[in-house]
Every structure is written in C-alpha cells, then in structure tokens.
Motif scaffolding. Structure first.
Motif, PDB file in Angstrom:
ATOM      1  N   VAL A  33       0.850  -1.201   0.000  1.00 35.80           N
ATOM      2  CA  VAL A  33       0.000   0.000   0.000  1.00 35.80           C
ATOM      3  C   VAL A  33       0.881   1.245   0.000  1.00 35.80           C
ATOM      4  N   LYS A  35      -0.037   4.615  -0.600  1.00 43.43           N
ATOM      5  CA  LYS A  35      -0.626   5.956  -0.439  1.00 43.43           C
ATOM      6  C   LYS A  35       0.327   6.866   0.335  1.00 43.43           C
ATOM      7  N   ASN A  56      -5.300   4.353  -1.922  1.00 38.66           N
ATOM      8  CA  ASN A  56      -6.662   4.536  -1.437  1.00 38.66           C
ATOM      9  C   ASN A  56      -7.376   5.744  -2.009  1.00 38.66           C
ATOM     10  N   ILE A  76      -8.073   0.653  -3.114  1.00 38.18           N
ATOM     11  CA  ILE A  76      -8.514   0.027  -1.864  1.00 38.18           C
ATOM     12  C   ILE A  76      -9.305   0.982  -0.977  1.00 38.18           C
ATOM     13  N   ILE A 160     -12.081  -3.694   6.400  1.00 37.83           N
ATOM     14  CA  ILE A 160     -11.072  -3.030   7.236  1.00 37.83           C
ATOM     15  C   ILE A 160     -11.491  -3.267   8.676  1.00 37.83           C
ATOM     16  N   MET A 200      -3.911  -5.544   7.582  1.00 38.33           N
ATOM     17  CA  MET A 200      -3.009  -4.429   7.309  1.00 38.33           C
ATOM     18  C   MET A 200      -1.757  -4.635   8.176  1.00 38.33           C
ATOM     19  N   SER A 201      -0.877  -3.634   8.220  1.00 37.19           N
ATOM     20  CA  SER A 201       0.392  -3.834   8.950  1.00 37.19           C
ATOM     21  C   SER A 201       0.180  -4.360  10.363  1.00 37.19           C
ATOM     22  N   ARG A 216      -3.148  -6.146   2.762  1.00 39.61           N
ATOM     23  CA  ARG A 216      -2.809  -4.802   2.270  1.00 39.61           C
ATOM     24  C   ARG A 216      -1.879  -4.144   3.278  1.00 39.61           C
ATOM     25  N   VAL A 217      -0.598  -4.106   2.936  1.00 39.90           N
ATOM     26  CA  VAL A 217       0.399  -3.698   3.927  1.00 39.90           C
ATOM     27  C   VAL A 217       1.168  -2.460   3.447  1.00 39.90           C
ATOM     28  N   GLY A 218       1.110  -1.399   4.232  1.00 39.75           N
ATOM     29  CA  GLY A 218       1.803  -0.163   3.879  1.00 39.75           C
ATOM     30  C   GLY A 218       2.973   0.137   4.795  1.00 39.75           C
ATOM     31  N   SER A 219       2.671   0.619   5.996  1.00 39.34           N
ATOM     32  CA  SER A 219       3.729   1.154   6.866  1.00 39.34           C
ATOM     33  C   SER A 219       4.775   0.114   7.273  1.00 39.34           C
ATOM     34  N   ARG A 225       3.876   7.026   7.706  1.00 44.28           N
ATOM     35  CA  ARG A 225       3.367   7.863   6.625  1.00 44.28           C
ATOM     36  C   ARG A 225       3.357   9.332   7.020  1.00 44.28           C
TER      37      ARG A 225
HETATM   38  C1  LIG Z   1      -3.615   2.571   4.354  1.00 48.03           C
HETATM   39  C2  LIG Z   1      -4.422   1.349   4.119  1.00 48.03           C
HETATM   40  C3  LIG Z   1      -3.865   0.076   4.340  1.00 48.03           C
HETATM   41  C4  LIG Z   1      -2.444  -0.167   4.856  1.00 48.03           C
HETATM   42  O1  LIG Z   1      -2.300   0.331   6.139  1.00 48.03           O
HETATM   43  P1  LIG Z   1      -0.923   0.088   6.968  1.00 48.03           P
HETATM   44  O2  LIG Z   1      -1.379   0.136   8.370  1.00 48.03           O
HETATM   45  O3  LIG Z   1      -0.008   1.180   6.587  1.00 48.03           O
HETATM   46  O4  LIG Z   1      -0.416  -1.237   6.575  1.00 48.03           O
HETATM   47  C5  LIG Z   1      -4.670  -1.028   4.078  1.00 48.03           C
HETATM   48  N1  LIG Z   1      -5.930  -0.897   3.624  1.00 48.03           N
HETATM   49  C6  LIG Z   1      -6.491   0.309   3.395  1.00 48.03           C
HETATM   50  C7  LIG Z   1      -7.880   0.380   2.894  1.00 48.03           C
HETATM   51  C8  LIG Z   1      -5.759   1.463   3.626  1.00 48.03           C
HETATM   52  O5  LIG Z   1      -6.313   2.667   3.401  1.00 48.03           O
END
Ligand SMILES: *Cc1c(COP(=O)(O)O)cnc(C)c1O
Length: 229
Positions: A33, A35, A56, A76, A160, A200-201, A216-219, A225
């Motif tokens: 992810v 964003k 997103n 997403i 979510i 997520m993370s 869905r993994v971002g941070s 962020r």
């Molecule tokens: C930002 C986001 C994520 C990832 O979040 P992290 O906590 O950074 O892994 C996953 N799903 C959605 C819908 C998001 O907006």
C-alpha cells in the motif's frame, strides 16, 4: 529505512502466519500500500519484486500512474462514482465497492472503455459508524445485482478491521470468513469468492488465520506515513 529488509520481513511474517495455520503462503497475495509515499519508493519496491500495489485515493492513482513501473494497481479506499474515471483504465481490481450505484458506474465506464474489471464488495463487518462498506444484511442485494453486469466481475469481499487498540479484532475476521464461505456455497451469477482482502500492517497475521487471500500492507514496508506529502 531499508525497503528490501522490510519487504523480506513482511514476507517472512506472512509465511510464518500461513504455516502456523496450515495454509500455503502462495495463496496469500501481498499488496504493497503506497498511499502518500513517493514514486521513487514505489519503483524501488517494484524492482525488489512487488507485483501489486494499493492506493486509497483515485486521484493519487491518476497522478502517479504514468511514472510507476509496470505493476498491478488496486484501488482500496473509498470511491465516489464521479471518480471512477480516474481508475477504470489503471486498476485491475477495485476493493471498495459498496453500492449498486457504484457498481453501475464502474460497469458503464468499463463498457465505454471496452475492458473488464474485477471488484470486491467492501463489508462493514464491525458495524463501526466511521467505517465505509455495506452492512452484511445488505450484501445480498449487491451480489444479486452482479448478474446485470457484463464487464464488472465480483471476485470476493474486502474489509477493514477496527484498530487493534479497540480490543481483539479476531472476531471481525472470523465473521468475514463465515460470510465469505456462506456466499461461496451459494450460486450467484457473475460472483465468485476467490479473494478475501483483509489485514493491514497491524493485523495481517490474524487476517491470514481467518482466510485472507490478499493482505494490504503499507507502513510495515515503507515506514511511517507523512500525510502532508
Ligand atoms: C492505508 C491502508 C492500508 C495499509 O495500512 P498500513 O497500516 O499502513 O499497513 C490497508 N488498507 C487500506 C484500505 C488502507 O487505506
């Protein structure tokens, strides 16, 4: 920060979580992810083997798209009907579909662009007011509506979970898994339960335990962020 190390650590955690519950890690797709993160970091991740990225905001997909190396894009986050135009030619999957109106607008533009697109229905499984997604009891209306669509294909569900600081989130993932399996056992035209997008993370290991096929993994990959970017 070293994205390569972070990526390897996340992949190892996915493998470990899968092994713990007797699943094959190959069944679980990592969506990075991106964003708010800059294009250079995205391209670095893609060079390191990331095949799927998630954004997103539709405008962010539009603005970044042409500068990013070839990769599969996933939308997403919340999508308004008037923004479908930014993603229809760029994303291979939209995870956040939560109304018939939106399904129809995606279908209209997909037909116009003569392409097919996969969607997931976003479910508000925890009932939190702040969450987007539809209530589980309204899900059937959308699943039945899929029969009317030719270019837009329902491939599964997305959710979510509430933040872990509000308590144990397992119950929400467990409820999603039940819902997913129930629908899988029924027969809706143009609906197949192939993907369960959750985790997520902070909670992807728990999501994997309850059957997530996409996390869905971002941070955990890109670091904290900065929303001012
Ligand atoms: C930002 C986001 C994520 C990832 O979040 P992290 O906590 O950074 O892994 C996953 N799903 C959605 C819908 C998001 O907006």
């Amino acid at each position: 920060m070293n994205i390569g190390e972070n990526l390897n650590a996340v992949k190892a955690r996915i493998a470990e979580a899968a092994a713990t519950c007797g699943r094959n890690a190959e069944e679980i797709k990592l969506i990075a992810v991106t964003k708010t993160y800059p294009i250079e970091l995205m391209n670095e991740a893609i060079r390191l083997g990331v095949t799927d990225i998630g954004e997103n905001k539709p405008q962010e997909v539009r603005d970044k798209f042409e500068y990013v190396l070839p990769v599969r894009w996933h939308l997403i986050g919340h999508l308004q009907s008037n923004k479908v135009k930014y993603v229809i030619d760029r994303c291979s999957m939209i995870h956040s579909v939560d109304s018939i109106k939106l399904m129809d607008e995606i279908e209209r533009l997909a037909a116009l662009h003569n392409r097919d697109i996969d969607i997931l229905i976003q479910v508000n499984i925890s009932g939190e007011e702040s969450k987007s997604g539809i209530d589980p009891q309204d899900l059937e209306g959308l699943l039945l509506h899929a029969a009317e669509l030719k270019h837009t294909h329902v491939k599964g569900l997305m959710t979510i979970a509430p933040k872990a600081e509000f308590g144990d989130v397992s119950i929400h993932f467990e409820n999603m898994q039940k819902l997913y399996n129930e629908i899988k056992g029924r027969n809706y035209t143009n609906v197949s339960m192939e993907e369960l997008s959750m985790g997520m993370s902070g909670d992807f290991e728990t999501a994997i335990k309850y059957g997530a096929t996409m996390v869905r993994v971002g941070s955990a990959i890109f670091g904290a962020r900065n929303y001012n970017n």
